[in-house]
Design a protein around this motif. Sequence first.
Motif, PDB file in Angstrom:
ATOM      1  N   ARG A 109       0.824  -1.211   0.000  1.00  0.00           N
ATOM      2  CA  ARG A 109       0.000   0.000   0.000  1.00  0.00           C
ATOM      3  C   ARG A 109       0.856   1.257   0.000  1.00  0.00           C
ATOM      4  NH1 ARG A 109      -4.101  -2.425   4.599  1.00  0.00           N
ATOM      5  NH2 ARG A 109      -5.341  -3.744   3.196  1.00  0.00           N
ATOM      6  N   LEU A 112       1.936   1.878  -3.451  1.00  0.00           N
ATOM      7  CA  LEU A 112       0.835   2.480  -4.206  1.00  0.00           C
ATOM      8  C   LEU A 112       0.809   3.993  -3.992  1.00  0.00           C
ATOM      9  CD1 LEU A 112      -1.922   2.583  -5.723  1.00  0.00           C
ATOM     10  CD2 LEU A 112      -3.002   2.011  -3.531  1.00  0.00           C
ATOM     11  N   GLU A 120       2.221  -5.069  -6.285  1.00  0.00           N
ATOM     12  CA  GLU A 120       0.767  -5.242  -6.284  1.00  0.00           C
ATOM     13  C   GLU A 120       0.361  -6.640  -5.831  1.00  0.00           C
ATOM     14  OE1 GLU A 120       1.562  -2.259  -9.691  1.00  0.00           O
ATOM     15  OE2 GLU A 120       2.609  -3.840  -8.578  1.00  0.00           O
ATOM     16  N   TYR A 196      -0.871   5.859 -10.525  1.00  0.00           N
ATOM     17  CA  TYR A 196      -1.605   5.516  -9.298  1.00  0.00           C
ATOM     18  C   TYR A 196      -2.880   4.733  -9.597  1.00  0.00           C
ATOM     19  CZ  TYR A 196      -4.166   6.048  -4.912  1.00  0.00           C
ATOM     20  OH  TYR A 196      -4.886   5.798  -3.763  1.00  0.00           O
ATOM     21  N   LYS A 200      -3.646   0.913  -8.484  1.00  0.00           N
ATOM     22  CA  LYS A 200      -4.773   0.679  -7.578  1.00  0.00           C
ATOM     23  C   LYS A 200      -5.796  -0.267  -8.186  1.00  0.00           C
ATOM     24  CE  LYS A 200      -8.067   3.017  -4.560  1.00  0.00           C
ATOM     25  NZ  LYS A 200      -9.229   2.175  -4.897  1.00  0.00           N
ATOM     26  N   ASP A 204      -7.070  -3.562  -6.408  1.00  0.00           N
ATOM     27  CA  ASP A 204      -8.501  -3.732  -6.126  1.00  0.00           C
ATOM     28  C   ASP A 204      -9.006  -5.065  -6.676  1.00  0.00           C
ATOM     29  OD1 ASP A 204      -8.612  -1.322  -4.817  1.00  0.00           O
ATOM     30  OD2 ASP A 204      -9.536  -0.223  -6.490  1.00  0.00           O
TER      31      ASP A 204
END
Length: 300
Positions: A109, A112, A120, A196, A200, A204
């Motif tokens: 995180r 990120l 990731e 970004y 993300k 997700d």
Amino acid sequence: MSILKELQQIIDPEHILIDEALKKHTYTQLGGRADFFVTPSTVEEVQEIIRFANKSAIPFTLLGNGSNVIIRDGGIRGIVLSLKKFKGIRRDGEKVVAESGARIIDTSRFALEERLSGLEFACGIPGSVGGALYMNAGAYGGEVKDCLESALVVDAGGEVHRMPAEAFDLDYRTSNIAAKGYIVLEATFHLTEGDYDEIKAVMDDLTYMRESKQPLEYPSCGSVFKRPPGYFAGKLIQDSHLQGKGVGGAEVSTKHAGFIVNKNNATATEYISVIEMVQREVKAKFDVELEREVRILGED
């Protein structure tokens, strides 16, 4: 001088717990007690604890954040060392440097937020950074060895070394860290600049897959078995009709066959018995040996 008094000469007495219940420090919520549970906060303290244990021939065990370990009901003798206070994470150019006790999820995180790509895959792995190196943790096509540049370690003699990733012989869910007697203090990951929103979006998607497929509502050690060559452990277990079967309060998850859950105040003995049952049944039905990914520590 007693072990306690010796330890109190090294670290703050508040950071030494006697007869500590280790079930409080594992994701399975299983396990007996540690004679001495210590949480140093500096590299020098780690070095001195190792040297004291060596000099006094006291059993010594390193415990990460307990996500991929089962501790037997008899607990662990001697000193159990936790690096949970080593949890700093920082950026260094296109690198992220994370201390051993930091969660690999939090490291992902952090990357990120810094718009750095490469971690990731780790966004759903519950282990610590040190544990992730120890087992070359991976998920969804990525693993630690893909982005690890180097690590700072303490050796069995208490000496500190900066070592390149190649020195750890990282392979599928394995390394030479235990065999060499290393304790990982921090890891440096070499990443790449990224967008970004794109980073993300990948995280997700992976988070959704994890939460929809894994039995996160119960304590567990995560994926119990390594992937056998040419097979998937979960599929073999599912096809052996073992989901929902168990011993005492432990059972094979009905949501994901590769997980064994502590569904109702299981003991470590019951949990391990389920692991052994699964190994026997899969061997009998498919002639495939399932090798444990999870470590088992302590005594009965």
